[in-house]
Design an enzyme around this catalytic site. Structure first.
Site, short mmCIF file in Angstrom:
data_model
loop_
_atom_site.label_atom_id
_atom_site.label_comp_id
_atom_site.label_asym_id
_atom_site.label_seq_id
_atom_site.Cartn_x
_atom_site.Cartn_y
_atom_site.Cartn_z
N GLU A 193 -6.22 -7.08 10.08
CA GLU A 193 -5.08 -7.92 10.54
C GLU A 193 -4.05 -7.28 11.25
O GLU A 193 -2.91 -8.06 11.33
CB GLU A 193 -4.82 -8.43 9.09
N GLY A 249 -2.22 3.69 -4.24
CA GLY A 249 -2.57 4.76 -5.11
C GLY A 249 -4.05 5.23 -5.09
O GLY A 249 -4.61 5.03 -3.99
N PHE A 255 -6.73 8.16 1.08
CA PHE A 255 -7.95 8.43 0.50
C PHE A 255 -9.24 8.03 1.43
O PHE A 255 -9.17 7.07 2.21
CB PHE A 255 -8.33 7.78 -0.85
N HIS A 303 -7.56 -1.77 8.97
CA HIS A 303 -6.77 -3.04 8.99
C HIS A 303 -7.02 -4.06 10.07
O HIS A 303 -6.13 -3.99 10.94
CB HIS A 303 -5.18 -2.76 8.85
N SER A 338 0.60 -1.42 -0.02
CA SER A 338 0.01 0.18 -0.03
C SER A 338 0.71 1.39 -0.07
O SER A 338 0.34 2.24 -0.30
CB SER A 338 -0.88 -0.04 1.25
N CYS A 344 -9.39 -1.75 3.37
CA CYS A 344 -8.62 -0.43 3.01
C CYS A 344 -9.17 -0.11 1.48
O CYS A 344 -10.00 0.42 1.22
CB CYS A 344 -7.24 -0.68 3.02
N LEU A 345 -7.94 -0.18 0.52
CA LEU A 345 -8.41 -0.01 -0.84
C LEU A 345 -9.48 -0.87 -1.45
O LEU A 345 -10.50 -0.37 -2.20
CB LEU A 345 -7.40 -0.25 -1.70
N GLN A 357 -12.51 1.02 -0.61
CA GLN A 357 -12.46 2.30 -1.47
C GLN A 357 -13.23 1.94 -2.65
O GLN A 357 -14.01 2.48 -3.59
CB GLN A 357 -11.48 2.87 -1.72
N GLY A 359 -4.21 -2.01 -0.79
CA GLY A 359 -3.36 -1.53 -2.17
C GLY A 359 -3.15 -0.29 -2.18
O GLY A 359 -3.48 0.70 -1.36
#
Length: 384
Positions: A360, A249, A319, A358, A49, A274-275, A278, A247
């Site tokens: 984990e 970006g 983000f 997260h 990430s 997370c990503l 999104q 991940g």
């Protein structure tokens, strides 16, 4: 051994910091951010990430327990640079296999120590995350210009750089299939896991190893697929559930992924982290936006609106989901108590939910690890 190479850290707004390089030399650029975790530097630098980013660690002494292969969150480091206050001259831990400096030299990662990370972090909190350059060869003016010339995080697709090229079945090393025993000694005593109950297809957008470990511990047999895998290919594998990983970006740049995930809604239970959260936002028809300086660390308080329970969570994202753009059939389930941003939601009709943080950890607290079991319960309910 400490480096003696003078280095400069330059921000795109013109502010500079001096220090000494360690690991590699040369010039590197990326978006600079800060992480407030007090431990776990190895997990941070190997987290996919962080692709495209230079990370500032606010804890003052880094490298004191070295590097070992077991604790890595991927096969290689992904940070473009690391900014620290002091590099420990000693790596003192029986599990250590290599010093942080030697690890950076091996992987050609440029680190800088001796920086006033407190001042840098306060500046980033005020001015926001921005582009940065670390260099052992440029002047201050040249480094500032290099930062300005580097690509912005907005609009970037780093998922294509970190996703697996070939699909694979997760088995890791035999040790990674097991849970450490409370009586573990220096040689390592582990307890065998129960046989897996559920078949999972996990999209690799930059997946962390501890997510795979946690999924296996919760009873999942895991097939990891490339980020470009189509909905039809996923359903052809006939999984019991689908996972959307973390991940790097800008999530808004991943329209080719949004479209495939949208096709999967209602077909199988879906869980995102997370990503992945999104991406699910966009698949639901919502939008994301860039935070001023992001959430990165192991001390973020999150409230579960369903129960009122508060968890301290590990986070790493720049983000966030725009709550105002979510459709009426999406329920916000979790919020961040520092800034009220969306930390979790679920679909009211389809078996799909996600969290921005997260569960984990790696590094961080384990308050939220129950989500893996919650996903298993969702699958049981879906199967009737």
């Amino acid at each position: 051994m400490k480096a003696t190479n003078q280095a400069i850290l330059a921000l795109e707004d013109g502010r500079t910091f001096e220090g000494e390089a360690f690991g590699h030399t040369g010039t590197t650029t990326g978006e600079i951010c800060f992480n407030t975790s007090m431990t776990g530097y190895q997990e941070i630098i190997t987290d996919p990430s962080y692709r495209g980013q230079i990370v500032t660690l606010t804890y003052p002494l880094i490298g004191n327990y070295g590097i070992n292969t077991e604790d890595a969150e991927s096969s290689q480091p992904h940070v473009r640079g690391l900014v620290i206050g002091e590099l420990s001259p000693v790596a003192s831990n029986f599990r250590s296999q290599q010093s942080l400096g030697d690890y950076f030299t091996e992987h050609k990662i440029l680190g800088i120590e001796g920086v006033d990370t407190r001042a840098l972090t306060k500046h980033l909190r005020t001015a926001g995350a921005m582009r940065c350059c670390i260099s052992t060869e440029l002047t201050a003016e040249e480094a500032i210009q290099a930062a300005k010339d580097s690509a912005p995080m907005e609009g970037s697709d780093f998922v294509k750089e970190v996703s697996t090229e070939s699909n694979y079945h997760w088995d890791g090393e035999s040790r990674l299939w097991n849970i450490p025993s409370p009586s573990q000694d220096r040689e390592g005593h582990y307890e065998d896991l129960e046989p897996a109950k559920y078949k999972l297809v996990a999209f690799d957008f930059g997946i962390k190893h501890n997510i795979l470990r946690s999924m296996r511990q919760a009873g999942f047999d895991i097939e990891v697929v490339n980020s470009r895998t189509s909905a039809e290919e996923v359903l052809a594998l006939n999984p019991d559930g689908i996972f959307l990983s973390n991940g790097p970006g800008d999530p808004a740049a991943l329209d080719y992924i949004h479209a495939e995930v949208e096709k999967l809604l209602g077909k199988k239970p879906i869980f995102g982290i997370c990503l992945g959260h999104q991406i699910l936002t966009h698949a639901f028809g919502g939008k994301t936006y860039k935070l001023k300086f992001g959430h990165r660390g192991g001390n973020q308080p999150v409230k579960d609106l369903r129960t009122g329970k508060i968890s301290i969570t590990a986070q790493n994202h720049g983000f966030a989901t725009d709550a105002d753009t979510l459709p009426d059939d999406v329920e916000i389930t979790h919020i961040n108590l520092n800034d009220d941003t969306v930390e979790g939601f679920r679909h009211k009709k389809f078996p799909a939910f996600s969290v921005q943080y997260h569960p984990e950890a790696a590094p961080g607290p384990n308050d939220a690890k129950y989500f893996f079991d919650e996903f298993a319960a969702m699958i049981e309910e879906f199967q009737g």
